[in-house]
Design a protein around this motif. Structure first.
Motif, mmCIF file in Angstrom:
data_model
loop_
_atom_site.group_PDB
_atom_site.id
_atom_site.type_symbol
_atom_site.label_atom_id
_atom_site.label_comp_id
_atom_site.label_asym_id
_atom_site.label_seq_id
_atom_site.Cartn_x
_atom_site.Cartn_y
_atom_site.Cartn_z
ATOM 1 N N TRP A 151 -11.748 47.132 -72.367
ATOM 2 C CA TRP A 151 -11.063 46.659 -71.228
ATOM 3 C C TRP A 151 -12.094 45.558 -70.484
ATOM 4 C CZ3 TRP A 151 -6.162 46.262 -72.150
ATOM 5 C CH2 TRP A 151 -5.587 47.289 -72.589
ATOM 6 N N ASN B 234 -3.974 57.156 -60.268
ATOM 7 C CA ASN B 234 -3.442 56.928 -61.317
ATOM 8 C C ASN B 234 -2.616 55.509 -61.266
ATOM 9 O OD1 ASN B 234 -0.491 57.292 -60.668
ATOM 10 N ND2 ASN B 234 -1.314 59.272 -60.250
ATOM 11 N N SER B 235 -2.326 54.960 -62.368
ATOM 12 C CA SER B 235 -1.834 53.719 -62.616
ATOM 13 C C SER B 235 -0.630 53.423 -61.882
ATOM 14 C CB SER B 235 -1.490 53.320 -64.295
ATOM 15 O OG SER B 235 -0.632 54.227 -64.774
ATOM 16 N N SER B 236 -0.110 54.432 -61.536
ATOM 17 C CA SER B 236 1.456 54.382 -60.674
ATOM 18 C C SER B 236 1.279 54.060 -59.143
ATOM 19 C CB SER B 236 2.574 55.495 -60.936
ATOM 20 O OG SER B 236 1.887 56.767 -60.510
ATOM 21 N N ALA C 188 -6.610 50.240 -67.770
ATOM 22 C CA ALA C 188 -5.845 49.343 -68.553
ATOM 23 C C ALA C 188 -4.922 48.562 -67.617
ATOM 24 C CB ALA C 188 -5.205 49.982 -69.698
ATOM 25 N N ALA C 189 -4.375 49.059 -66.696
ATOM 26 C CA ALA C 189 -3.353 48.520 -65.960
ATOM 27 C C ALA C 189 -4.077 47.388 -65.043
ATOM 28 C CB ALA C 189 -2.735 49.334 -65.048
ATOM 29 N N GLU D 286 -5.780 55.038 -68.040
ATOM 30 C CA GLU D 286 -4.539 54.112 -68.011
ATOM 31 C C GLU D 286 -4.530 53.364 -66.743
ATOM 32 O OE1 GLU D 286 -1.504 57.183 -67.765
ATOM 33 O OE2 GLU D 286 -1.808 57.836 -69.886
ATOM 34 N N THR D 287 -5.230 53.629 -65.616
ATOM 35 C CA THR D 287 -5.502 52.928 -64.499
ATOM 36 C C THR D 287 -6.345 51.883 -64.928
ATOM 37 O OG1 THR D 287 -5.131 54.861 -63.136
ATOM 38 C CG2 THR D 287 -6.410 52.800 -62.142
ATOM 39 N N TYR E 109 -14.961 53.028 -73.972
ATOM 40 C CA TYR E 109 -14.176 52.551 -73.024
ATOM 41 C C TYR E 109 -14.094 51.030 -72.796
ATOM 42 C CZ TYR E 109 -15.541 57.394 -71.376
ATOM 43 O OH TYR E 109 -15.583 58.668 -71.104
ATOM 44 N N GLN F 279 -7.628 61.084 -68.779
ATOM 45 C CA GLN F 279 -6.450 59.745 -69.384
ATOM 46 C C GLN F 279 -5.861 58.945 -68.416
ATOM 47 O OE1 GLN F 279 -6.207 59.514 -72.573
ATOM 48 N NE2 GLN F 279 -4.518 57.982 -71.955
ATOM 49 N N ALA F 280 -5.690 59.500 -66.994
ATOM 50 C CA ALA F 280 -5.170 58.838 -66.081
ATOM 51 C C ALA F 280 -5.896 57.649 -65.290
ATOM 52 C CB ALA F 280 -4.736 59.580 -64.689
#
Length: 226
Positions: A224, A144-146, A187-188, A184-185, A221, A180-181
């Motif tokens: 990005w 995930n993005s974090s 995009a980050a 988000e990843t 998608y 969804q994760a």
């Protein structure tokens, strides 16, 4: 004394390959090389009954395989080894070969996950002509993005003198639909690379048997990957 099943299976494989083999015959033939003095038909059927398919058998851990009647540790290790050998074979086959263009890179990326039963996240560095310069493992575990290290990705890209990137991860027990994760990843990473003049060109999500190249679905998608 008539011909043993292992003999006609071996002859059929030598002459025709495994194209017409069913899952039981494939397992039966493989098991003969760990259990050469036994008829392995029953063991093959028990494996399929417990795990459901040949891919699930080969993905099963040794600790579960040995619970099947007739399957010892030696045999279980042989079965568990095969997907990892396939991944090493693929890696070696591509070694030193020029890999160019997003479709070929996406296929290569998906092959990097053969035999892996946990989530892995890879970075593929490309030049301006979309030729693969290098690839490396960024992280293991839930993606995930974090948890994806953006600084590490940037450092690797700069070190490789790469203009473009493709990232890929796997869903070893699920489908290859981006979550969804995953979005988000994506995009980050894109937001981190764009200000540096680098582009994220694709995010490949692989399952056991197939993969999704997010760049192939621009309406869904593609924001990005412009």
């Amino acid at each position: 004394m008539g011909e043993q099943p292992r003999d006609w299976l071996k002859k059929k494989f030598i002459c025709e390959g495994m194209g017409d083999f069913d899952d039981k015959d494939v397992l039966r033939l493989m098991l003969y090389y760990a259990m050469p003095y036994k008829d392995t038909g029953d063991a093959a059927q028990l494996l399929l009954d417990k795990f459901g398919s040949i891919s699930e058998v080969l993905d099963a851990p040794v600790s579960e395989l040995v619970k099947v009647k007739g399957i010892g540790e030696h045999t279980a290790v042989l079965l568990n080894m095969l997907p990892q050998l396939c991944r090493l074979y693929t890696k070696d086959k591509y070694s030193g070969r020029k890999i160019q263009g997003l479709p070929e890179i996406a296929k290569f990326a998906s092959d990097c996950f053969i035999g892996l039963t946990t989530e892995h996240f890879f970075l593929f560095c490309l030049d301006e002509n979309l030729t693969l310069l290098s690839h490396c493992l960024i992280s293991k575990g839930s993606v995930n993005s974090s948890t994806v290290d953006l600084r590490k990705i940037i450092e690797i890209m700069v070190s490789a003198d790469a203009a473009n990137a493709v990232v890929a991860h796997n869903h070893p027990r699920g489908n290859c639909i981006p979550s969804q994760a995953d979005l988000e990843t994506t995009a980050a990473i894109a937001k981190a690379l764009n200000p540096l003049g680098m582009k994220l060109l694709d995010h490949v999500v692989a399952s056991v048997s197939e993969y999704t190249s997010m760049a192939e679905y621009p309406r869904k998608y593609g924001v990005w990957f412009k």
